[in-house]
Write an enzyme that holds these catalytic residues in place. Structure first.
Site, PDB file in Angstrom:
ATOM      1  N   GLU A 170      54.793  55.318  38.916  1.00  0.00           N
ATOM      2  CA  GLU A 170      54.528  54.492  40.116  1.00  0.00           C
ATOM      3  C   GLU A 170      55.821  54.238  40.888  1.00  0.00           C
ATOM      4  OE1 GLU A 170      51.046  51.999  37.658  1.00  0.00           O
ATOM      5  OE2 GLU A 170      52.326  50.944  39.096  1.00  0.00           O
TER       6      GLU A 170
ATOM      7  N   GLU B 206      50.126  47.787  31.066  1.00  0.00           N
ATOM      8  CA  GLU B 206      50.819  46.492  31.138  1.00  0.00           C
ATOM      9  C   GLU B 206      50.359  45.496  30.082  1.00  0.00           C
ATOM     10  OE1 GLU B 206      51.237  47.173  35.973  1.00  0.00           O
ATOM     11  OE2 GLU B 206      50.600  45.199  35.246  1.00  0.00           O
TER      12      GLU B 206
HETATM   13  O1  G3I Z   1      39.047  46.008  48.219  1.00  0.00           O
HETATM   14  C1  G3I Z   1      39.345  44.701  48.684  1.00  0.00           C
HETATM   15  C2  G3I Z   1      38.808  44.563  50.100  1.00  0.00           C
HETATM   16  O2  G3I Z   1      37.370  44.610  50.028  1.00  0.00           O
HETATM   17  C3  G3I Z   1      39.229  43.210  50.650  1.00  0.00           C
HETATM   18  O3  G3I Z   1      38.802  43.118  52.000  1.00  0.00           O
HETATM   19  C4  G3I Z   1      40.787  43.169  50.616  1.00  0.00           C
HETATM   20  C5  G3I Z   1      41.310  41.858  51.166  1.00  0.00           C
HETATM   21  O4  G3I Z   1      41.651  40.988  50.185  1.00  0.00           O
HETATM   22  O5  G3I Z   1      41.238  43.288  49.245  1.00  0.00           O
HETATM   23  C6  G3I Z   1      40.875  44.556  48.735  1.00  0.00           C
HETATM   24  O6  G3I Z   1      41.304  44.603  47.422  1.00  0.00           O
HETATM   25  C7  G3I Z   1      42.739  44.808  47.326  1.00  0.00           C
HETATM   26  C8  G3I Z   1      42.959  46.124  46.544  1.00  0.00           C
HETATM   27  O7  G3I Z   1      44.383  46.285  46.301  1.00  0.00           O
HETATM   28  C9  G3I Z   1      42.481  47.325  47.339  1.00  0.00           C
HETATM   29  O8  G3I Z   1      43.206  47.449  48.509  1.00  0.00           O
HETATM   30  C10 G3I Z   1      43.286  43.651  46.500  1.00  0.00           C
HETATM   31  O9  G3I Z   1      43.182  42.457  47.305  1.00  0.00           O
HETATM   32  C11 G3I Z   1      44.762  43.906  46.193  1.00  0.00           C
HETATM   33  O10 G3I Z   1      45.254  42.907  45.275  1.00  0.00           O
HETATM   34  C12 G3I Z   1      44.887  45.269  45.471  1.00  0.00           C
HETATM   35  O11 G3I Z   1      46.260  45.472  45.291  1.00  0.00           O
HETATM   36  C13 G3I Z   1      46.534  46.524  44.346  1.00  0.00           C
HETATM   37  C14 G3I Z   1      47.223  45.907  43.128  1.00  0.00           C
HETATM   38  O12 G3I Z   1      47.590  46.971  42.210  1.00  0.00           O
HETATM   39  C15 G3I Z   1      46.306  44.947  42.421  1.00  0.00           C
HETATM   40  O13 G3I Z   1      46.822  44.576  41.244  1.00  0.00           O
HETATM   41  C16 G3I Z   1      47.501  47.502  45.030  1.00  0.00           C
HETATM   42  O14 G3I Z   1      46.819  48.172  46.093  1.00  0.00           O
HETATM   43  C17 G3I Z   1      48.004  48.536  44.022  1.00  0.00           C
HETATM   44  O15 G3I Z   1      49.049  49.304  44.612  1.00  0.00           O
HETATM   45  C18 G3I Z   1      48.565  47.820  42.792  1.00  0.00           C
HETATM   46  O16 G3I Z   1      48.945  48.798  41.838  1.00  0.00           O
HETATM   47  C19 G3I Z   1      49.483  48.326  40.605  1.00  0.00           C
HETATM   48  C20 G3I Z   1      49.118  49.327  39.537  1.00  0.00           C
HETATM   49  O17 G3I Z   1      47.731  49.467  39.473  1.00  0.00           O
HETATM   50  C21 G3I Z   1      49.680  48.903  38.198  1.00  0.00           C
HETATM   51  N1  G3I Z   1      51.121  48.655  38.273  1.00  0.00           N
HETATM   52  C22 G3I Z   1      51.580  47.788  39.339  1.00  0.00           C
HETATM   53  C23 G3I Z   1      51.017  48.253  40.676  1.00  0.00           C
HETATM   54  C24 G3I Z   1      51.516  47.345  41.772  1.00  0.00           C
HETATM   55  O18 G3I Z   1      50.985  46.062  41.579  1.00  0.00           O
END
Ligand code: G3I
Length: 398
Positions: free
Chosen positions: A293, A188
């Site tokens: 994805e 990205e």
């Molecule tokens: O690990 C922490 C946990 O300790 C905490 O309790 C919890 C509550 O806030 O957050 C957890 O982290 C989360 C992480 O996922 C793991 O679950 C983050 O808040 C959350 O923002 C993160 O979201 C991920 C997102 O990327 C972040 O940018 C999504 O799971 C994931 O599906 C998403 O994937 C991205 C690709 O990498 C790139 N392309 C877009 C795609 C969708 O956004």
């Protein structure tokens, strides 16, 4: 009606047994899963009989069988899934997919939370899971402006950021050398108009950071497929920017093997022509194309793509299917997935892989973005790990 319901768990058992052949490396694991399955089937028969649900007759194929001669079929997985906490989920994962992408555990924030202090526990578990179930790993992602360790944003000089990049790529890509099939080296880096996104990397190192990232990855993990990955890079303007990046990497004599089109698309708004044109144009540069994805959004949101920083305020009208997805939407979702897979099979000579961004609806990031706490249905399997009508359309697509 009751007869059919008796078949459904049989379908799951069938899939189970069809992979349960002597000499099949996953047999011992599947036997253990079988036992917990028996309990599941009994309770399932009971529930189905009580509910008398309408369902389609079973199909003999799994996704990995169906597309065995076309392209890899993968899914994003999270830490809980590779720790095999839920046998039904592991069963689905192990039988339907032959490739996995770490949804979060191989991002810089997870792997290097403090300067030069690495935590490989969950990433190593993912590698062990892939070996146990004979799956390819498409590692995600080395250099991305999001989910960066906090210390990176406080680095003051270009030299310290360069040192972070080289140390991170050498350490991480070096560790998983020979254990992963591909890396999303840069993720990205583009704006919607095809210009380069402003980021800590671009601001301090200029546009060359992308070429340097691929050069470092090439040296740290020779022979591993190196991808540039983005969303909306099937759209003409962003595609042009993507092609420009690729040509600059190639002109610098640095290795790039593929392009990832993320595929976060919307129900009834599939850009089929743009996707086909992008597959053709990226392949014409000598690169593999991967759909990295894939999910199809069925709920309202007023922007496309996957810009994680964008949000919407919660509103009941944005979350209309809390209990279940109406049949009419299920059918439209099935038709959209059918159209996509017909296109992918048509260009199977150019497409290396199709990866869903999640195993089932319950796991999808789209339950929490761009509105927190929604009930979304973007994938092929439901929250009870059951195939949806879209699964059958895809499996039966010619
Ligand atoms: O690990 C922490 C946990 O300790 C905490 O309790 C919890 C509550 O806030 O957050 C957890 O982290 C989360 C992480 O996922 C793991 O679950 C983050 O808040 C959350 O923002 C993160 O979201 C991920 C997102 O990327 C972040 O940018 C999504 O799971 C994931 O599906 C998403 O994937 C991205 C690709 O990498 C790139 N392309 C877009 C795609 C969708 O956004």
């Amino acid at each position: 009606m009751v007869i059919w319901q008796a078949e459904r768990p049989l379908y799951l058992l069938f899939i189970n047994c069809s992979n349960n052949k002597p000499g099949n490396p996953t047999t011992p694991m599947l036997n253990h899963l079988n036992r917990s399955f028996a309990v599941y089937i009994f309770s399932y028969l009971l529930v189905s009989a009580v509910h008398g649900q309408q369902q389609r007759a079973p199909s003999a194929h799994t996704l990995r069988d169906r597309f065995r001669d076309d392209f890899m079929i993968g899914t994003a997985v999270n830490a809980r899934q590779v720790q095999e906490r839920i046998p039904m989920e592991t069963q689905l994962l192990a039988t339907q997919f032959n490739a996995i992408t770490p949804e979060n555990v191989m991002k810089a924030q997870s792997l290097q939370p403090r300067w030069n202090s690495f935590n490989f526990e969950q990433a190593d578990q993912l590698i062990e899971f892939s070996k146990k179930y004979h799956m390819n790993v498409n590692a995600h992602t080395l250099i991305w402006h999001s989910q960066l360790p906090r210390f990176v944003r406080s680095l003051q000089t270009a030299d310290s950021l360069k040192l972070f990049m080289s140390n991170h790529i050498n350490t991480v890509a070096g560790r998983y050398y020979g254990k992963v099939q591909s890396w999303d080296v840069v993720n990205e880096a583009l704006n919607e108009d095809g210009t380069l996104r402003k980021s800590v990397f671009y601001d301090k190192l200029g546009e060359n950071y992308i070429i340097e990232a691929f050069r470092l990855a090439q040296a740290a993990t020779p022979g591993t497929d190196l991808y540039y990955n983005d969303y909306n890079n099937e759209k003409p303007a962003k595609r042009a920017g993507c092609i420009e990046i690729i040509k600059k990497i190639q002109a610098a004599g640095v290795k790039i093997d593929g392009v990832g089109i993320q595929g976060h698309w919307h129900l009834g708004q599939l850009p089929i022509k743009d996707i086909e044109e992008s597959i053709l144009q990226y392949a014409a540069l000598g690169l593999k194309v991967a759909i990295t994805e894939l999910d199809i959004e069925v709920l309202k949101r007023n922007f496309q793509g996957a810009e994680i920083s964008q949000r919407m305020n919660s509103d009941p009208s944005l979350d209309p299917y809390k209990e279940s997805l109406p049949d009419s939407i299920q059918q439209r979702l099935a038709e959209d997935y059918d159209a996509l897979f017909k296109l992918f099979v048509k260009h199977k000579d150019k497409i290396a892989r199709v990866t869903f961004w999640g195993v089932h609806d319950g796991q999808s990031w789209l339950n929490g973005w761009p509105v927190a706490g929604r009930t979304n249905y973007p994938l092929l399997f439901d929250r009870q790990y059951r195939p949806k009508p879209a699964f059958y359309k895809v499996i039966d697509s010619e």
